[in-house]
Design an enzyme around this catalytic site. Structure first.
Site, PDB file in Angstrom:
ATOM      1  N   LYS A   1       1.077   4.915  -2.911  1.00  0.00           N
ATOM      2  CA  LYS A   1       0.775   5.610  -3.098  1.00  0.00           C
ATOM      3  C   LYS A   1       1.989   6.709  -3.446  1.00  0.00           C
ATOM      4  CE  LYS A   1      -1.923   7.111  -1.274  1.00  0.00           C
ATOM      5  NZ  LYS A   1      -4.044   7.661  -1.677  1.00  0.00           N
TER       6      LYS A   1
ATOM      7  N   TYR B   1       1.045  -1.080  -0.055  1.00  0.00           N
ATOM      8  CA  TYR B   1       0.070  -0.075  -0.087  1.00  0.00           C
ATOM      9  C   TYR B   1       0.949   1.254   0.262  1.00  0.00           C
ATOM     10  CZ  TYR B   1      -2.948   3.459   1.732  1.00  0.00           C
ATOM     11  OH  TYR B   1      -3.720   4.964   1.976  1.00  0.00           O
TER      12      TYR B   1
HETATM   13  N1  LIG Z   1      -7.393   7.016   5.897  1.00  0.00           N
HETATM   14  C1  LIG Z   1      -7.228   7.524   6.344  1.00  0.00           C
HETATM   15  O1  LIG Z   1      -6.817   7.550   7.496  1.00  0.00           O
HETATM   16  C2  LIG Z   1      -6.118   7.651   5.371  1.00  0.00           C
HETATM   17  C3  LIG Z   1      -4.696   8.667   5.764  1.00  0.00           C
HETATM   18  C4  LIG Z   1      -4.107   9.285   4.828  1.00  0.00           C
HETATM   19  C5  LIG Z   1      -4.046   9.129   3.497  1.00  0.00           C
HETATM   20  N2  LIG Z   1      -5.763   8.529   3.517  1.00  0.00           N
HETATM   21  C6  LIG Z   1      -6.026   8.625   1.775  1.00  0.00           C
HETATM   22  O2  LIG Z   1      -7.187   9.243   1.485  1.00  0.00           O
HETATM   23  C7  LIG Z   1      -7.999   8.167   0.570  1.00  0.00           C
HETATM   24  C8  LIG Z   1      -9.046   9.143   0.769  1.00  0.00           C
HETATM   25  O3  LIG Z   1      -9.178   7.439   1.712  1.00  0.00           O
HETATM   26  P1  LIG Z   1     -10.940   7.124   2.745  1.00  0.00           P
HETATM   27  O4  LIG Z   1     -10.287   7.367   4.652  1.00  0.00           O
HETATM   28  O5  LIG Z   1     -11.436   7.671   2.566  1.00  0.00           O
HETATM   29  O6  LIG Z   1     -10.861   5.363   2.410  1.00  0.00           O
HETATM   30  P2  LIG Z   1     -12.143   4.595   1.346  1.00  0.00           P
HETATM   31  O7  LIG Z   1     -11.725   4.213   1.262  1.00  0.00           O
HETATM   32  O8  LIG Z   1     -13.608   5.680   2.708  1.00  0.00           O
HETATM   33  O9  LIG Z   1     -12.338   6.024   0.689  1.00  0.00           O
HETATM   34  C9  LIG Z   1     -11.486   5.699  -0.989  1.00  0.00           C
HETATM   35  C10 LIG Z   1     -12.794   5.745  -1.976  1.00  0.00           C
HETATM   36  O10 LIG Z   1     -12.256   5.035  -2.980  1.00  0.00           O
HETATM   37  C11 LIG Z   1     -12.928   4.055  -3.576  1.00  0.00           C
HETATM   38  N3  LIG Z   1     -12.116   3.546  -4.867  1.00  0.00           N
HETATM   39  C12 LIG Z   1     -11.524   2.297  -4.285  1.00  0.00           C
HETATM   40  N4  LIG Z   1     -11.422   1.990  -6.219  1.00  0.00           N
HETATM   41  C13 LIG Z   1     -11.800   2.731  -6.464  1.00  0.00           C
HETATM   42  C14 LIG Z   1     -11.660   2.012  -8.208  1.00  0.00           C
HETATM   43  N5  LIG Z   1     -11.583   0.595  -9.019  1.00  0.00           N
HETATM   44  N6  LIG Z   1     -12.441   3.023  -9.517  1.00  0.00           N
HETATM   45  C15 LIG Z   1     -13.202   3.895  -8.173  1.00  0.00           C
HETATM   46  N7  LIG Z   1     -13.445   3.822  -7.106  1.00  0.00           N
HETATM   47  C16 LIG Z   1     -12.248   3.332  -6.350  1.00  0.00           C
HETATM   48  C17 LIG Z   1     -13.739   3.207  -2.985  1.00  0.00           C
HETATM   49  O11 LIG Z   1     -14.835   2.860  -3.255  1.00  0.00           O
HETATM   50  C18 LIG Z   1     -13.814   4.471  -1.356  1.00  0.00           C
HETATM   51  O12 LIG Z   1     -15.125   4.960  -1.380  1.00  0.00           O
HETATM   52  C19 LIG Z   1      -6.612   7.930   0.140  1.00  0.00           C
HETATM   53  O13 LIG Z   1      -6.420   8.447  -0.723  1.00  0.00           O
HETATM   54  C20 LIG Z   1      -5.987   7.181   0.570  1.00  0.00           C
HETATM   55  O14 LIG Z   1      -4.912   6.683   0.282  1.00  0.00           O
HETATM   56  C21 LIG Z   1      -6.284   8.029   3.842  1.00  0.00           C
END
Ligand SMILES: NC(=O)c1ccc[n+]([C@@H]2O[C@H](COP(=O)([O-])OP(=O)(O)OC[C@H]3O[C@@H](n4cnc5c(N)ncnc54)[C@H](O)[C@@H]3O)[C@@H](O)[C@H]2O)c1
Length: 377
Positions: A162, A158
């Site tokens: 990223k 992962y």
């Molecule tokens: N949650 C955390 O603690 C955290 C921390 C740092 C960075 N991030 C980053 O923030 C962003 C959002 O994370 P989140 O917590 O909202 O996660 P999340 O899983 O709730 O949201 C990600 C979304 O991407 C969509 N997705 C996945 N595969 C897909 C595809 N093939 N086509 C279209 N959409 C697709 C999913 O359906 C989901 O709704 C991500 O890029 C993640 O790497 C999250």
């Protein structure tokens, strides 16, 4: 500078952060022309919230896959700003590496290509601190910033995916668009995100409900981190989007990454869970289940077992060395560069973020108890 008249595409808009970004955009940028919300799937509530929106901004729902180039081309037509949050998050290794790559790395590249073809001017990528570490030695960082040197060695899929996606985003900065304009990109490296609707918080809550309302001590007390409230990281995306429209500010931002944290007190991941629920009567185990070194070798043993069983059965251990290090290493970052370059200041103070999150936890406890009861039956 506002986003008046802008048409914006938010990917991952059905997710935890994506929904919050869309909500904040609709609340704060009332003169936005259009928001296209893109996701593979939308929950019933997300779909209802977006379709029932009554303001002046046109809200469209685009259900489709980030790996579909044709779909992305049409999603980007007529858009000037893209906020790319769609991603697969996988800290355990549950998802096949190929799928993780296709979505996180190839999907990002396909989206960048579609943007250049469709003359999208501004692109904001939601990255993560995991692109830098912690490394496998567990070297700590205290109040780091964009200039902090660090030997990043994490090979966890992962984190790697990223990192590669972020590199493509920053490399795409300065590309000449089809209409002769210049493509401006940047990345926001988010801390761990907490807040209402957090799938991670819900998961920890479930485990504590099964453990008589006591949170597991998943991390040592000294492993300080500074998580960010979902409303604040969403706000940072909007602040940087606005700043990119100002040529003077854009000069500093384009092609760069920024750490985004807020004023959440530094504490371990386990203590954050506890802090957000202690007023609801939850407790926390005083010590980790075993000393850190032993936990690390236990995780290694589980990984070996998983590897040996691979030809016969898919066994994903509940922990791994990467997770042990991630949860037990001090890793804190300052947001001063984001403040300096695009005026980011957290919109929600810690007390408010905590209160909102605790209220949400309180509201989901009855349904989570019911769910866990039915699952066990
Ligand atoms: N949650 C955390 O603690 C955290 C921390 C740092 C960075 N991030 C980053 O923030 C962003 C959002 O994370 P989140 O917590 O909202 O996660 P999340 O899983 O709730 O949201 C990600 C979304 O991407 C969509 N997705 C996945 N595969 C897909 C595809 N093939 N086509 C279209 N959409 C697709 C999913 O359906 C989901 O709704 C991500 O890029 C993640 O790497 C999250």
């Amino acid at each position: 500078m506002s986003l008046a008249g802008v048409s914006c595409l938010v990917t991952g808009a059905g997710g935890f952060l994506g929904q919050r970004i869309v909500r904040l955009l609709l609340e704060e940028e009332k003169e936005l022309a259009e928001i296209r919300t893109l996701d593979k799937t939308f929950s019933y509530e997300a779909r209802r919230n977006f379709t029932n929106f009554k303001g002046q901004t046109v809200v469209k729902i685009l259900e489709g896959d980030i790996r579909d180039a044709t779909f992305l081309n049409s999603a980007c037509q007529g858009v000037s700003l893209v906020i790319h949050t769609a991603s697969i998050i996988d800290t355990l290794g549950l998802v096949e590496k190929q799928l993780l790559w296709e979505v996180n790395v190839t999907g990002t590249q396909l989206l960048l290509d579609a943007c250049v073809r469709s003359n999208v001017q501004h692109f904001i990528y939601t990255s993560t601190i995991e692109v830098i570490g912690p490394n496998y030695r567990g070297d700590p960082i205290c109040n780091g910033d964009e200039d902090t040197a660090y030997k990043s060695t994490s090979g966890f899929p992962y984190a790697q995916s990223k990192r590669l996606a972020e590199t493509s985003v920053l490399k795409a900065n300065g590309q000449v668009l089809k209409d002769g304009g210049i493509f401006l990109t940047c990345a926001l490296r988010s801390m761990y995100i907490f807040g209402e609707e957090s799938p991670f918080l819900q998961n920890h809550l479930d485990k504590s409900l099964l453990n008589k309302n006591v949170y597991l001590r998943i991390s040592r007390k000294e492993a300080l981190v500074n998580p960010v409230y979902v409303g604040n990281i969403a706000w940072a995306h909007i602040q940087v989007a606005k700043a990119l429209r100002n040529p003077e500010k854009a000069k500093h931002i384009k092609g760069h990454f920024y750490y985004i944290s807020d004023d959440t007190p530094h504490m371990s991941y386990a203590d954050l869970n506890y802090e957000l629920s202690k007023e609801l009567g939850f407790g926390i185990e005083p010590h980790p289940p075993m000393p850190l070194m032993m936990l690390y070798y236990f995780a290694l043993l589980l990984e070996i077992v998983s590897f040996l069983l691979r030809p016969f059965v898919k066994y994903i251990p509940s922990t791994n060395r990467h997770l042990v290090i991630l949860l037990n290493t001090q890793f804190t970052f300052s947001y001063r560069k984001a403040w300096r370059d695009f005026g980011y200041v957290p919109r929600y103070k810690w007390q408010e973020a905590k209160q909102r999150t605790s209220q949400w936890i309180a509201s989901v406890i009855p349904q989570r108890r019911e769910y866990l009861k039915n699952k066990a039956a």
